[in-house]
Design a protein around this motif. Structure first.
Motif, PDB file in Angstrom:
ATOM      1  N   ILE A  61       0.947  -1.171   0.225  1.00 53.50           N
ATOM      2  CA  ILE A  61       0.000   0.014  -0.050  1.00 53.50           C
ATOM      3  C   ILE A  61       0.825   1.321   0.086  1.00 53.50           C
ATOM      4  CG2 ILE A  61      -1.820   1.254   1.087  1.00 53.50           C
ATOM      5  CD1 ILE A  61      -2.547  -1.239   2.646  1.00 53.50           C
ATOM      6  N   LEU A  62       2.073   1.106   0.751  1.00 52.19           N
ATOM      7  CA  LEU A  62       2.847   2.276   1.009  1.00 52.19           C
ATOM      8  C   LEU A  62       3.333   2.761  -0.295  1.00 52.19           C
ATOM      9  CD1 LEU A  62       3.507   3.667   3.646  1.00 52.19           C
ATOM     10  CD2 LEU A  62       5.476   2.303   3.816  1.00 52.19           C
ATOM     11  N   ILE A  63       3.923   1.853  -1.258  1.00 54.21           N
ATOM     12  CA  ILE A  63       4.307   2.152  -2.609  1.00 54.21           C
ATOM     13  C   ILE A  63       3.325   2.157  -3.789  1.00 54.21           C
ATOM     14  CG2 ILE A  63       6.610   1.450  -1.888  1.00 54.21           C
ATOM     15  CD1 ILE A  63       5.838  -0.915  -3.980  1.00 54.21           C
ATOM     16  N   SER A  64       2.007   2.109  -3.346  1.00 53.66           N
ATOM     17  CA  SER A  64       1.090   2.198  -4.369  1.00 53.66           C
ATOM     18  C   SER A  64       0.729   3.493  -5.110  1.00 53.66           C
ATOM     19  CB  SER A  64      -0.117   1.637  -3.944  1.00 53.66           C
ATOM     20  OG  SER A  64      -0.811   2.311  -2.885  1.00 53.66           O
ATOM     21  N   GLY A  65       0.484   3.441  -6.174  1.00 54.61           N
ATOM     22  CA  GLY A  65      -0.019   4.821  -6.832  1.00 54.61           C
ATOM     23  C   GLY A  65       0.957   5.733  -6.575  1.00 54.61           C
ATOM     24  N   GLY A  66       2.344   5.572  -6.929  1.00 54.19           N
ATOM     25  CA  GLY A  66       3.520   6.370  -6.769  1.00 54.19           C
ATOM     26  C   GLY A  66       3.673   6.854  -5.524  1.00 54.19           C
ATOM     27  N   GLY A  67       3.178   6.184  -4.498  1.00 53.42           N
ATOM     28  CA  GLY A  67       3.355   6.538  -3.063  1.00 53.42           C
ATOM     29  C   GLY A  67       1.930   7.721  -2.608  1.00 53.42           C
ATOM     30  N   ARG A  68       1.262   7.489  -3.492  1.00 54.74           N
ATOM     31  CA  ARG A  68      -0.139   8.367  -3.325  1.00 54.74           C
ATOM     32  C   ARG A  68      -1.313   7.248  -2.701  1.00 54.74           C
ATOM     33  NH1 ARG A  68      -1.497  11.249  -7.890  1.00 54.74           N
ATOM     34  NH2 ARG A  68      -2.923  12.623  -6.619  1.00 54.74           N
ATOM     35  N   CYS A  69      -1.196   6.200  -3.236  1.00 57.25           N
ATOM     36  CA  CYS A  69      -2.347   4.895  -3.112  1.00 57.25           C
ATOM     37  C   CYS A  69      -3.716   5.554  -3.623  1.00 57.25           C
ATOM     38  CB  CYS A  69      -2.489   4.767  -1.577  1.00 57.25           C
ATOM     39  SG  CYS A  69      -3.608   3.365  -1.455  1.00 57.25           S
ATOM     40  N   ASN A  70      -3.974   4.813  -4.942  1.00 60.51           N
ATOM     41  CA  ASN A  70      -5.012   5.117  -5.760  1.00 60.51           C
ATOM     42  C   ASN A  70      -6.122   3.982  -4.936  1.00 60.51           C
ATOM     43  OD1 ASN A  70      -6.149   4.543  -9.062  1.00 60.51           O
ATOM     44  ND2 ASN A  70      -7.175   5.411  -7.299  1.00 60.51           N
ATOM     45  N   VAL A  71      -6.783   4.602  -4.007  1.00 61.62           N
ATOM     46  CA  VAL A  71      -7.532   3.734  -2.937  1.00 61.62           C
ATOM     47  C   VAL A  71      -8.859   2.907  -3.884  1.00 61.62           C
ATOM     48  CG1 VAL A  71      -9.059   3.838  -0.786  1.00 61.62           C
ATOM     49  CG2 VAL A  71      -6.896   5.043  -1.275  1.00 61.62           C
ATOM     50  N   THR A  72      -9.424   3.758  -4.430  1.00 60.63           N
ATOM     51  CA  THR A  72     -10.456   3.076  -5.487  1.00 60.63           C
ATOM     52  C   THR A  72     -10.676   3.885  -6.567  1.00 60.63           C
ATOM     53  OG1 THR A  72     -12.842   2.308  -5.294  1.00 60.63           O
ATOM     54  CG2 THR A  72     -12.411   4.104  -3.904  1.00 60.63           C
ATOM     55  N   ASN A  73     -11.884   3.525  -7.243  1.00 57.52           N
ATOM     56  CA  ASN A  73     -12.360   4.605  -8.278  1.00 57.52           C
ATOM     57  C   ASN A  73     -13.857   4.833  -8.103  1.00 57.52           C
ATOM     58  OD1 ASN A  73     -13.277   4.797 -11.345  1.00 57.52           O
ATOM     59  ND2 ASN A  73     -11.005   4.664 -11.307  1.00 57.52           N
ATOM     60  N   SER A  74     -14.230   5.926  -8.742  1.00 57.38           N
ATOM     61  CA  SER A  74     -15.632   6.542  -8.425  1.00 57.38           C
ATOM     62  C   SER A  74     -16.565   5.610  -9.131  1.00 57.38           C
ATOM     63  CB  SER A  74     -15.782   7.864  -9.070  1.00 57.38           C
ATOM     64  OG  SER A  74     -15.291   7.991 -10.390  1.00 57.38           O
ATOM     65  N   GLU A  75     -16.082   4.953 -10.273  1.00 59.27           N
ATOM     66  CA  GLU A  75     -17.024   4.001 -11.044  1.00 59.27           C
ATOM     67  C   GLU A  75     -16.252   2.512 -11.056  1.00 59.27           C
ATOM     68  OE1 GLU A  75     -19.239   4.531 -14.665  1.00 59.27           O
ATOM     69  OE2 GLU A  75     -19.377   6.573 -14.143  1.00 59.27           O
ATOM     70  N   VAL A  76     -16.797   1.543 -10.455  1.00 59.94           N
ATOM     71  CA  VAL A  76     -16.086   0.088 -10.229  1.00 59.94           C
ATOM     72  C   VAL A  76     -17.171  -0.730 -11.022  1.00 59.94           C
ATOM     73  CG1 VAL A  76     -15.073  -1.453  -8.921  1.00 59.94           C
ATOM     74  CG2 VAL A  76     -14.763   0.958  -8.382  1.00 59.94           C
ATOM     75  N   ARG A  94     -20.283  -5.638  -5.442  1.00 60.45           N
ATOM     76  CA  ARG A  94     -21.572  -4.958  -4.980  1.00 60.45           C
ATOM     77  C   ARG A  94     -21.842  -5.093  -3.526  1.00 60.45           C
ATOM     78  NH1 ARG A  94     -26.001  -7.194  -9.372  1.00 60.45           N
ATOM     79  NH2 ARG A  94     -25.386  -5.945 -10.880  1.00 60.45           N
ATOM     80  N   ALA A  95     -20.994  -6.131  -2.829  1.00 62.72           N
ATOM     81  CA  ALA A  95     -21.305  -6.060  -1.298  1.00 62.72           C
ATOM     82  C   ALA A  95     -20.666  -4.897  -0.831  1.00 62.72           C
ATOM     83  CB  ALA A  95     -20.452  -7.263  -0.848  1.00 62.72           C
ATOM     84  N   LEU A  96     -19.573  -4.253  -1.371  1.00 67.21           N
ATOM     85  CA  LEU A  96     -18.978  -3.124  -0.727  1.00 67.21           C
ATOM     86  C   LEU A  96     -18.664  -2.142  -1.753  1.00 67.21           C
ATOM     87  CD1 LEU A  96     -17.977  -1.495   2.081  1.00 67.21           C
ATOM     88  CD2 LEU A  96     -15.727  -2.286   1.234  1.00 67.21           C
ATOM     89  N   PRO A  97     -19.644  -1.243  -2.329  1.00 69.09           N
ATOM     90  CA  PRO A  97     -19.347  -0.453  -3.490  1.00 69.09           C
ATOM     91  C   PRO A  97     -18.519   0.553  -3.159  1.00 69.09           C
ATOM     92  CG  PRO A  97     -21.840  -0.666  -3.144  1.00 69.09           C
ATOM     93  CD  PRO A  97     -20.846  -1.311  -1.888  1.00 69.09           C
ATOM     94  N   ALA A  98     -17.880   1.180  -4.278  1.00 66.44           N
ATOM     95  CA  ALA A  98     -16.826   2.218  -4.183  1.00 66.44           C
ATOM     96  C   ALA A  98     -17.282   3.401  -3.144  1.00 66.44           C
ATOM     97  CB  ALA A  98     -16.830   2.673  -5.341  1.00 66.44           C
ATOM     98  N   ALA A  99     -18.617   3.710  -3.242  1.00 60.78           N
ATOM     99  CA  ALA A  99     -19.185   4.755  -2.358  1.00 60.78           C
ATOM    100  C   ALA A  99     -18.966   4.450  -0.916  1.00 60.78           C
ATOM    101  CB  ALA A  99     -20.768   5.007  -2.848  1.00 60.78           C
ATOM    102  N   GLY A 409      -6.158   1.957 -12.079  1.00 57.10           N
ATOM    103  CA  GLY A 409      -7.137   2.981 -11.570  1.00 57.10           C
ATOM    104  C   GLY A 409      -7.828   2.658 -10.179  1.00 57.10           C
ATOM    105  N   GLY A 410      -7.028   1.991  -9.346  1.00 60.61           N
ATOM    106  CA  GLY A 410      -7.753   1.854  -8.033  1.00 60.61           C
ATOM    107  C   GLY A 410      -8.628   0.559  -7.862  1.00 60.61           C
ATOM    108  N   PHE A 411      -8.713  -0.347  -9.095  1.00 63.06           N
ATOM    109  CA  PHE A 411      -9.533  -1.396  -8.987  1.00 63.06           C
ATOM    110  C   PHE A 411      -9.201  -2.517  -8.058  1.00 63.06           C
ATOM    111  CE2 PHE A 411     -10.282   1.022 -12.794  1.00 63.06           C
ATOM    112  CZ  PHE A 411     -11.641   1.417 -12.602  1.00 63.06           C
ATOM    113  N   ASN A 412      -7.593  -2.648  -8.212  1.00 57.74           N
ATOM    114  CA  ASN A 412      -7.208  -3.820  -7.308  1.00 57.74           C
ATOM    115  C   ASN A 412      -7.347  -3.701  -5.828  1.00 57.74           C
ATOM    116  OD1 ASN A 412      -6.326  -5.714  -9.311  1.00 57.74           O
ATOM    117  ND2 ASN A 412      -5.017  -3.996 -10.009  1.00 57.74           N
ATOM    118  N   PHE A 413      -7.297  -2.353  -5.374  1.00 60.43           N
ATOM    119  CA  PHE A 413      -7.497  -2.307  -3.967  1.00 60.43           C
ATOM    120  C   PHE A 413      -8.928  -2.463  -3.584  1.00 60.43           C
ATOM    121  CE2 PHE A 413      -3.576   0.410  -3.267  1.00 60.43           C
ATOM    122  CZ  PHE A 413      -2.904  -0.618  -2.480  1.00 60.43           C
ATOM    123  N   GLN A 414      -9.906  -1.969  -4.498  1.00 62.38           N
ATOM    124  CA  GLN A 414     -11.142  -2.015  -4.279  1.00 62.38           C
ATOM    125  C   GLN A 414     -11.659  -3.549  -4.236  1.00 62.38           C
ATOM    126  OE1 GLN A 414     -13.627   0.277  -3.668  1.00 62.38           O
ATOM    127  NE2 GLN A 414     -14.792  -1.627  -2.969  1.00 62.38           N
TER     128      GLN A 414
END
Ligand code: FAD
Length: 433
Positions: A61-76, A94-99, A409-414
């Motif tokens: 997580i620490l090195i993800s997203g160039g050290g910024r961590c792309n946590v999720t995406n607005s549309e998954v 669907r059990a835990l959507p991005a919102a 785009g944050g999908f793997n963390f989602q």
């Protein structure tokens, strides 16, 4: 849950390995840490332990997203993932959507903001804050993280599992495997979890690196002249002369070959085709959305509009000037020539280079540079309403160990957050607990 942004715990409250517990979560990455937090919500008084092979939790997580961590995406949606069955991926997402993920991070004191492509990052732009919040959340849940504790084997026995670790043995009623894949093995995710899953009866869909740059070979390392140039292209992976995937996005030329979102997203398709022994080819359309005929007609008309225009000047309106220089050199057309003097044959050569340029891909950069692993434990081996194994009673699998890989785009963390959430739901109804 209260805000924990100011609760700066050490990376890991290193704890003695207990003799037994109700729930042992193996792996303190995104999926394992989230599982511990969600599990505590539904199991207020059970003993839960996280076992982590590395010195500290959340290394990736620490090195993800160039050290910024792309946590999720607005549309998954499930269309953002490759690997196992789409319907299973959809049910878990669907059990835990991005919102709800965004709301959960806000509750943990990590508000997120949206950037291009729907990518969500912490407002502080610090991946460290994501790790701190998760570790603080686990600590607040009263779940110890036993670091430097590598799980070597898990054996199913009456009443649960006997887990052999580098720090001794532990008996657990249920076991959650959150050991990730093989990408970036020095972070601790070196594929050892697959062996544990295999030993417990699971088949592993063969793995390949995903979201990984390509190296280019051939005798002409022209890509080195373009290093640092980034532009929009359409990339096609061909397998046995059929289109395996065609993707559009930014391509980044590098000293070793190509990277950028479109190359990263395409890489797993190339690697999968190679795994199947297929002949592969990678081509680039430098004018995305335009066919050979479209572009040929357009270039044929141009001399009427700009009779004195140079060939290079014209091509440089379609692609970056350095790419125009390279393409004209490679097709043997004098760049300073006038467009009006361009022969039909030369024009067609240029158009062919612009719309179907073959890259001499020698390989991907492998797991050491891959952001994700394609393949893993088959999704059909788990119940998607609980993340319980259908093969081994009492075993749960979450995160990247499964045969799912998301695009950039944050999908793997989602996937990690959603699958952890579903596992907690499964734990809440587990008869063994
Ligand atoms: C450079 C890079 C950048 C990335 N950026 C992004 C991004 O911005 N957004 C995004 O969505 N995804 C990103 N990813 C992908 C994302 O990091 C992973 O998909 C995600 O971390 C997977 O979470 P996980 O918990 O399943 O596995 P991991 O994060 O790999 O965690 C697994 C944990 O299990 C531990 N472990 C493994 N084996 C054992 C064992 N035998 N015993 C005990 N512990 C063990 C490991 O040490 C590790 O801590 C990136 C990946 C990389 C490499």
């Amino acid at each position: 849950m209260s805000s924990q942004s100011s609760n700066r715990l050490p990376d890991s409250p290193i704890t003695r390995l207990p003799d037994s517990c109700d729930v042992a979560v193996v792996g303190a990455g995104a999926a394992g840490l989230a599982t511990a937090i969600f599990a505590r919500r539904v199991l207020p008084s059970h003993s839960i332990v996280v076992l982590e092979g590395a010195k500290k939790p959340g290394a990736k997580i620490l090195i993800s997203g160039g050290g910024r961590c792309n946590v999720t995406n607005s549309e998954v949606t499930d269309a953002d993932f490759w690997g196992g069955r789409r319907t299973i991926v959809r049910q878990i997402l669907r059990a835990l959507p991005a919102a709800e993920t965004i709301a959960w991070f806000r509750e943990m004191g990590v508000p997120l903001h949206e950037e291009a492509g729907g990518k969500l990052f912490p407002n502080t732009n610090r991946a460290r804050d994501v790790v701190d919040a998760l570790v603080a959340g686990v600590a607040a849940a009263g779940v110890p993280i036993v670091a430097n504790c590598r799980v070597l084997e898990a054996v199913r026995e009456a009443g649960g599992f006997r887990v052999t670790t580098s720090r001794g043995t532990l008996d657990a009623r249920v076991l959650v495997l959150a050991t990730g894949g093989r990408s970036l093995p020095k972070s601790g995710s070196d594929g050892a979890g697959y062996a544990v899953a295999e030993h417990l009866g699971h088949g592993i869909v063969a793995t390949t690196p995903g979201l990984v740059p390509f190296t280019l070979g051939g005798s002409n390392p022209y890509h080195q002249d373009l290093a640092g140039v980034s532009h929009d292209v359409e990339l096609t992976i061909w397998a046995q002369d059929a289109v395996a995937i065609r993707l559009r996005g930014a391509l980044l030329w590098t000293h070793f070959g190509i990277s950028g979102p479109v190359a990263l997203d395409a890489s797993r398709h190339w690697a999968r085709a190679r795994l199947l022994g297929h002949d592969t080819r990678v081509t680039v359309n430098f004018c995305p959305g335009q066919s050979f005929d479209d572009l040929d007609r357009r270039l044929a008309r141009l001399p009427h509009d700009r009779p004195k225009g140079s060939i290079h000047g014209t091509i440089a309106t379609l692609v970056p000037a350095s790419v125009a220089t390279l393409l004209l050199r490679e097709v043997g057309v004098e760049p300073s020539g006038e467009l009006s003097h361009l022969s039909r044959d030369h024009r067609r050569r240029i158009v062919h280079a612009l719309t179907e340029w073959t890259l001499e891909v020698s390989d991907t950069r492998g797991y050491n540079y891959a952001e994700v692993t394609a393949g893993g434990v088959a999704l059909t081996d788990i119940d998607p309403s609980t993340m319980r194994s259908r093969i081994c009673p009492g075993l749960y699998l979450v995160g990247e160990i499964l045969d799912v890989d998301g695009r950039v785009g944050g999908f793997n963390f989602q996937w990690a957050w959603s699958s952890a959430f579903v596992a907690a739901r499964g734990l809440s109804t587990d008869r063994r607990l």
